[in-house]
Design a protein around this motif. Structure first.
Motif, PDB file in Angstrom:
ATOM      1  N   ASN A 198       7.846  -0.512  -8.080  1.00 31.54           N
ATOM      2  CA  ASN A 198       7.354  -0.807  -9.427  1.00 31.54           C
ATOM      3  C   ASN A 198       5.858  -0.586  -9.566  1.00 31.54           C
ATOM      4  N   ALA A 199       5.283   0.209  -8.682  1.00 39.49           N
ATOM      5  CA  ALA A 199       3.842   0.444  -8.737  1.00 39.49           C
ATOM      6  C   ALA A 199       3.553   1.902  -9.070  1.00 39.49           C
ATOM      7  N   ASN A 200       2.490   2.109  -9.866  1.00 42.41           N
ATOM      8  CA  ASN A 200       1.989   3.452 -10.110  1.00 42.41           C
ATOM      9  C   ASN A 200       1.019   3.817  -8.999  1.00 42.41           C
ATOM     10  N   LYS A 201       0.782   5.106  -8.851  1.00 42.90           N
ATOM     11  CA  LYS A 201      -0.167   5.512  -7.821  1.00 42.90           C
ATOM     12  C   LYS A 201      -1.142   6.529  -8.407  1.00 42.90           C
ATOM     13  N   LEU A 202      -2.361   6.447  -7.905  1.00 43.08           N
ATOM     14  CA  LEU A 202      -3.419   7.375  -8.275  1.00 43.08           C
ATOM     15  C   LEU A 202      -3.877   8.068  -6.994  1.00 43.08           C
ATOM     16  N   THR A 203      -3.651   9.383  -6.913  1.00 45.87           N
ATOM     17  CA  THR A 203      -4.069  10.146  -5.736  1.00 45.87           C
ATOM     18  C   THR A 203      -5.214  11.073  -6.123  1.00 45.87           C
ATOM     19  N   LEU A 204      -6.145  11.245  -5.218  1.00 50.82           N
ATOM     20  CA  LEU A 204      -7.371  12.000  -5.487  1.00 50.82           C
ATOM     21  C   LEU A 204      -7.588  13.042  -4.393  1.00 50.82           C
ATOM     22  N   THR A 205      -7.976  14.237  -4.799  1.00 49.05           N
ATOM     23  CA  THR A 205      -8.274  15.314  -3.848  1.00 49.05           C
ATOM     24  C   THR A 205      -9.564  16.001  -4.284  1.00 49.05           C
ATOM     25  N   LEU A 206     -10.461  16.220  -3.325  1.00 49.01           N
ATOM     26  CA  LEU A 206     -11.730  16.898  -3.608  1.00 49.01           C
ATOM     27  C   LEU A 206     -11.716  18.267  -2.932  1.00 49.01           C
ATOM     28  N   LYS A 207     -11.936  19.347  -3.743  1.00 54.52           N
ATOM     29  CA  LYS A 207     -11.877  20.714  -3.244  1.00 54.52           C
ATOM     30  C   LYS A 207     -13.169  21.462  -3.603  1.00 54.52           C
ATOM     31  N   PRO A 208     -13.571  22.411  -2.783  1.00 49.93           N
ATOM     32  CA  PRO A 208     -14.767  23.205  -3.111  1.00 49.93           C
ATOM     33  C   PRO A 208     -14.439  24.258  -4.172  1.00 49.93           C
ATOM     34  N   MET A 209     -15.449  24.629  -4.999  1.00 48.73           N
ATOM     35  CA  MET A 209     -15.256  25.664  -6.012  1.00 48.73           C
ATOM     36  C   MET A 209     -16.605  26.255  -6.385  1.00 48.73           C
ATOM     37  N   GLN A 210     -16.947  27.403  -5.815  1.00 48.66           N
ATOM     38  CA  GLN A 210     -18.149  28.150  -6.201  1.00 48.66           C
ATOM     39  C   GLN A 210     -19.384  27.252  -6.298  1.00 48.66           C
ATOM     40  N   GLN A 211     -19.785  26.709  -5.193  1.00 53.38           N
ATOM     41  CA  GLN A 211     -20.966  25.847  -5.096  1.00 53.38           C
ATOM     42  C   GLN A 211     -20.816  24.542  -5.855  1.00 53.38           C
ATOM     43  N   ARG A 212     -19.627  24.283  -6.339  1.00 49.59           N
ATOM     44  CA  ARG A 212     -19.348  23.016  -7.004  1.00 49.59           C
ATOM     45  C   ARG A 212     -18.133  22.387  -6.325  1.00 49.59           C
ATOM     46  N   PHE A 213     -17.613  21.351  -6.976  1.00 47.74           N
ATOM     47  CA  PHE A 213     -16.426  20.698  -6.442  1.00 47.74           C
ATOM     48  C   PHE A 213     -15.452  20.432  -7.594  1.00 47.74           C
ATOM     49  N   VAL A 214     -14.187  20.428  -7.257  1.00 44.10           N
ATOM     50  CA  VAL A 214     -13.152  20.063  -8.224  1.00 44.10           C
ATOM     51  C   VAL A 214     -12.476  18.789  -7.733  1.00 44.10           C
ATOM     52  N   LEU A 215     -12.475  17.775  -8.576  1.00 44.59           N
ATOM     53  CA  LEU A 215     -11.786  16.529  -8.281  1.00 44.59           C
ATOM     54  C   LEU A 215     -10.440  16.573  -8.994  1.00 44.59           C
ATOM     55  N   GLU A 216      -9.371  16.589  -8.216  1.00 43.49           N
ATOM     56  CA  GLU A 216      -8.017  16.641  -8.782  1.00 43.49           C
ATOM     57  C   GLU A 216      -7.377  15.267  -8.651  1.00 43.49           C
ATOM     58  N   ALA A 217      -6.833  14.779  -9.756  1.00 44.19           N
ATOM     59  CA  ALA A 217      -6.232  13.445  -9.773  1.00 44.19           C
ATOM     60  C   ALA A 217      -4.807  13.525 -10.293  1.00 44.19           C
ATOM     61  N   HIS A 218      -3.905  12.760  -9.648  1.00 45.99           N
ATOM     62  CA  HIS A 218      -2.514  12.654 -10.085  1.00 45.99           C
ATOM     63  C   HIS A 218      -2.229  11.187 -10.396  1.00 45.99           C
ATOM     64  N   TYR A 219      -1.783  10.962 -11.622  1.00 48.80           N
ATOM     65  CA  TYR A 219      -1.449   9.604 -12.042  1.00 48.80           C
ATOM     66  C   TYR A 219      -0.203   9.676 -12.913  1.00 48.80           C
ATOM     67  N   GLY A 220       0.884   9.058 -12.461  1.00 49.62           N
ATOM     68  CA  GLY A 220       2.138   9.159 -13.191  1.00 49.62           C
ATOM     69  C   GLY A 220       2.586  10.604 -13.279  1.00 49.62           C
ATOM     70  N   ASN A 221       2.829  11.088 -14.490  1.00 53.38           N
ATOM     71  CA  ASN A 221       3.222  12.484 -14.694  1.00 53.38           C
ATOM     72  C   ASN A 221       2.029  13.379 -15.016  1.00 53.38           C
ATOM     73  N   GLN A 222       0.824  12.819 -14.930  1.00 59.92           N
ATOM     74  CA  GLN A 222      -0.365  13.570 -15.322  1.00 59.92           C
ATOM     75  C   GLN A 222      -1.097  14.133 -14.104  1.00 59.92           C
ATOM     76  N   THR A 223      -1.662  15.306 -14.322  1.00 55.69           N
ATOM     77  CA  THR A 223      -2.573  15.910 -13.347  1.00 55.69           C
ATOM     78  C   THR A 223      -3.817  16.358 -14.091  1.00 55.69           C
ATOM     79  N   GLN A 224      -4.974  15.882 -13.635  1.00 54.40           N
ATOM     80  CA  GLN A 224      -6.223  16.242 -14.293  1.00 54.40           C
ATOM     81  C   GLN A 224      -7.203  16.780 -13.254  1.00 54.40           C
ATOM     82  N   GLN A 225      -8.013  17.713 -13.693  1.00 48.22           N
ATOM     83  CA  GLN A 225      -9.058  18.251 -12.837  1.00 48.22           C
ATOM     84  C   GLN A 225     -10.413  18.038 -13.500  1.00 48.22           C
ATOM     85  N   LEU A 226     -11.393  17.657 -12.689  1.00 49.20           N
ATOM     86  CA  LEU A 226     -12.724  17.375 -13.185  1.00 49.20           C
ATOM     87  C   LEU A 226     -13.729  18.109 -12.296  1.00 49.20           C
TER      88      LEU A 226
END
Length: 722
Positions: A198-226
């Motif tokens: 009965n718990a939701n989960k929030l998973t986070l992944t940090l990846k390199p991208m052209q001298q920057r970084f992409v933070l990818e998050a999964h929460y429920g059915n959503q996937t967001q990149q920042l």
């Protein structure tokens, strides 16, 4: 809505308010309050409460007791002078405070408030205010039914290990910003997520991208990149943006325009280093953080904790004394008391440690953080154990179990298991078997999880606890312990290293490898001011020498054991249970040396100590040791008189049967043999009795040659070891 004194309780949402402030209650505690308020002015039995609220579960009784305690604390009630909940001895509880409905409360308001005052209110707040004043549906703070959430540690896929600190910082900021919105499950429960349906989960992944970084998050059915431009101190702003993008309905607490606090990056680098690389590097980062933030309490706390764990006692005392909690968050206050309590416990100052544990529990409950509350209960349990307060110990451990399940036993109980698994033991043995059975799969999951996430310190603790679980086969526990030791040495986790060395000493004594045990015990570097650890080391060294003597008859080892036990009994400080155990162990050593007089005197003293300490289990060891001495002195009548009325101890029954044979009491002998045959692992003892029957006389030399001595059970030498 129901009203009592200054409180009101919303039955629909199970929310408690004191005037305008909502008071946090665990769901079961809220249900308990609801039951009392709907059954006022009547005695409610414990059975009725258990039937209504705890229909299933192994720890129902303990859960009810704990919930009553929490409810009283929330209401500032006292069991001795109750305002709300009165305990009715041998029956249950009685809610003694008047409870009012909304209709009755509105009528009383109208009767008490003069029309002049009502007019003043109307003129001040207007017509809408007047309507609100008398609205039965008005709730100043709407209750939030919190969703359970697990935030998994950030997966660092940048290829640069040094970037991992930012993940710790981001996770901490997410927890801080989401705390009011969600019921955040403890980080240590991540390994058990599959069981959290009965718990939701929030998973986070940090990846390199052209001298920057992409933070990818999964929460429920959503996937967001920042996109993150750089890994700096703006993690609070990043956390807020992420929460907004995931529609988690919480505004960021820090904007991009907020001035950067450079010291926070060093603090979180210290947290990362402590978990992954070792305390020496962590200490350097925390020191750097304080250079930029001199009043940063979390950094001060970590340095105080690290100081004593690295052997710097005066430095630790100075650091703890210098910490001011005036502006500290309540969760930080709880951690302060927990750390300080552990420090006092390590010094053997158990009363001071218990005071800190009590303060930690109060602060942890105010923080509403389940993991902190459970840690406070576990610290209390450790101290109650040490102080022989068995009922309070079980209450505290059951409270921790109620909060976080089997994980509450995985470390505390496993660390204590070698005192319970083998004589001399202390405390409620029957409970620990079950706890260790439950902790085994929990620890197996934890080991896998910590390996995958690279959390070295947690991995060492899990391996160590797993190696101490005596229900796990020896072929598995030994590699687990040795791996934990190697990792602790490699990472510079000195405090953990010393704990593991202690247990390895006992572990190899248990396997009758006394020389190997000594090799590990002699590696320990213990400051005598850490009295419990120093005492433990000296006791284990004596036990190792005794084990060598018992197994091989080595006269030099026997003399070293005698010398070591004498030194322990002559010491100024010796924990009462340890002193009693030393007397019994010393008696067994004298038995091996053939000095029955010294053995008998020490056994009687140990027996008296165990009775005074209410240690029934080990009292039996002293009892059958006295029986054995009477057999060797050709006093079978005295041995029979010492027998407990009801006993399931193999050696009590064995010695009783031998005494009955020597005293020609055939009927008693057959009764005892029949009871012995019903017990597990009794086949060898029955064979010994048959061999004794074939002897022409039952002399002391025949008894010592055929019948197990009291110390045979000391390391389970004739018993099953998996």
């Amino acid at each position: 809505m129901l009203y009592f004194r200054q409180y009101r309780f919303d039955l629909a949402s199970l929310s408690l308010y004191c005037e305008e402030e909502q008071i946090a209650l665990r769901p079961k505690v809220a249900q308990l309050l609801s039951y009392f308020l709907t059954h006022p002015n009547q005695t409610v039995t414990r059975e009725a409460l258990l039937s209504a609220l705890w229909q299933h579960g192994e720890f129902r009784e303990a859960a009810l007791t704990q919930s009553i305690t929490e409810l009283r604390q929330a209401l500032n009630d006292s069991a001795q002078q109750p305002i709300f909940i009165k305990t009715v001895p041998q029956q249950g509880y009685h809610w003694i405070c008047p409870v009012e409905s909304p209709k009755k409360r509105r009528a009383e308001v109208l009767n008490k408030v003069t029309w002049a005052a009502v007019l003043m209110v109307f003129l001040t707040v207007g017509g809408v205010g007047m309507k609100t004043l008398f609205s039965a549906d008005h709730v100043p703070f709407q209750s939030i039914n919190k969703t359970r959430l697990i935030i998994f540690p950030l997966q660092n896929e940048t290829g640069v290990d040094a970037n991992a600190w930012w993940g710790y910082a981001l996770e901490a900021s997410l927890r801080e910003q989401l705390h009011d919105q969600f019921q955040l499950l403890p980080k240590s429960q991540n390994a058990e997520f599959e069981t959290e349906k009965n718990a939701n989960k929030l998973t986070l992944t940090l990846k390199p991208m052209q001298q920057r970084f992409v933070l990818e998050a999964h929460y429920g059915n959503q996937t967001q990149q920042l996109v993150v431009e750089q890994l700096d101190e703006q993690f609070a702003s990043v956390a807020g943006q992420l929460i907004t993008q995931l529609n988690m309905h919480k505004q960021p607490q820090q904007s991009a325009d907020t001035p950067i606090n450079r010291g926070m990056s060093d603090y979180y680098r210290g947290v990362q280093a402590l978990m992954e690389q070792g305390p020496k590097l962590a200490k350097a980062y925390f020191d750097a953080a304080l250079l930029q933030m001199p009043n940063h309490v979390p950094s001060q706390l970590e340095l105080a904790q690290l100081s004593w764990q690295m052997g710097e006692i005066e430095e630790a005392e100075r650091r703890f004394a210098a910490i001011s909690l005036t502006s500290a968050k309540v969760a930080t206050q709880a951690r302060f008391y927990l750390y300080y309590g552990e420090f006092y416990k390590a010094r053997g100052q158990f009363t001071k440690a218990l005071s800190q544990a009590d303060q930690a529990l109060l602060s942890a409950q105010r923080s509403q953080q389940v993991e902190l509350i459970a840690m406070a209960y576990q610290l209390q349990a450790d101290l109650y154990w040490t102080l022989q307060r068995w009922e309070a110990y079980q209450h505290a451990m059951n409270a921790a179990h109620t909060l976080i399940g089997s994980r509450s036993f995985a470390f505390s109980e496993a660390r204590r298991s070698f005192y319970l698994a083998n004589p001399p033991a202390a405390g409620p043995i029957e409970k620990t078997l079950l706890n260790l059975q439950n902790s085994r799969p929990v620890l197996e999951q934890a080991i896998t999880y910590y390996q995958q996430t690279g959390q070295t310190m947690s991995l060492i603790q899990a391996l160590f606890a797993y190696g101490q679980n005596y229900l796990v086969p020896v072929t598995i526990t030994e590699p687990s312990l040795l791996r934990a030791l190697a990792l602790a040495k490699q990472g510079g986790y000195e405090f953990l290293e010393q704990q593991i060395l202690s247990y390895l000493g006992f572990y190899y004594i248990q396997l009758h490898q006394g020389q190997t045990a000594l090799q590990y015990l002699m590696q320990k570097r213990i400051d005598k001011r850490f009295l419990p650890s120093y005492e433990q080391q000296q006791l284990l060294i004596a036990m190792a020498y005794m084990d060598i003597a018992l197994q091989s008859g080595d006269s030099e080892a026997l003399q070293q054991a005698i010398t070591a036990y004498k030194a322990l009994l002559d010491s100024d400080y010796l924990y009462p249970v340890t002193r009693a155990n030393v007397k019994l162990l010393f008696a067994w050593t004298w038995l091996k040396a053939g000095n029955l007089s010294a053995a008998e005197q020490l056994t009687q003293l140990a027996f008296a100590d165990y009775q005074q300490l209410q240690l029934g289990e080990v009292e039996t060891y002293a009892q059958y040791t006295q029986m054995y001495i009477h057999l060797l002195k050709n006093e079978p009548e005295q041995a029979i008189l010492l027998m407990p009325t009801h006993s399931e101890s193999q050696l009590v029954l064995l010695y009783g049967a031998v005494a009955a044979q020597m005293n020609h009491q055939e009927q008693l002998k057959q009764q005892l043999v029949a009871k012995l045959a019903e017990l597990n692992n009794s086949g060898l003892l029955l064979t010994q009795l048959q061999q004794l029957e074939q002897q022409s006389a039952t002399t002391p030399s025949v008894i010592t040659g055929l019948i197990d001595a009291p110390y045979s059970v000391y390391c389970q030498s004739k018993w099953t070891i998996n």
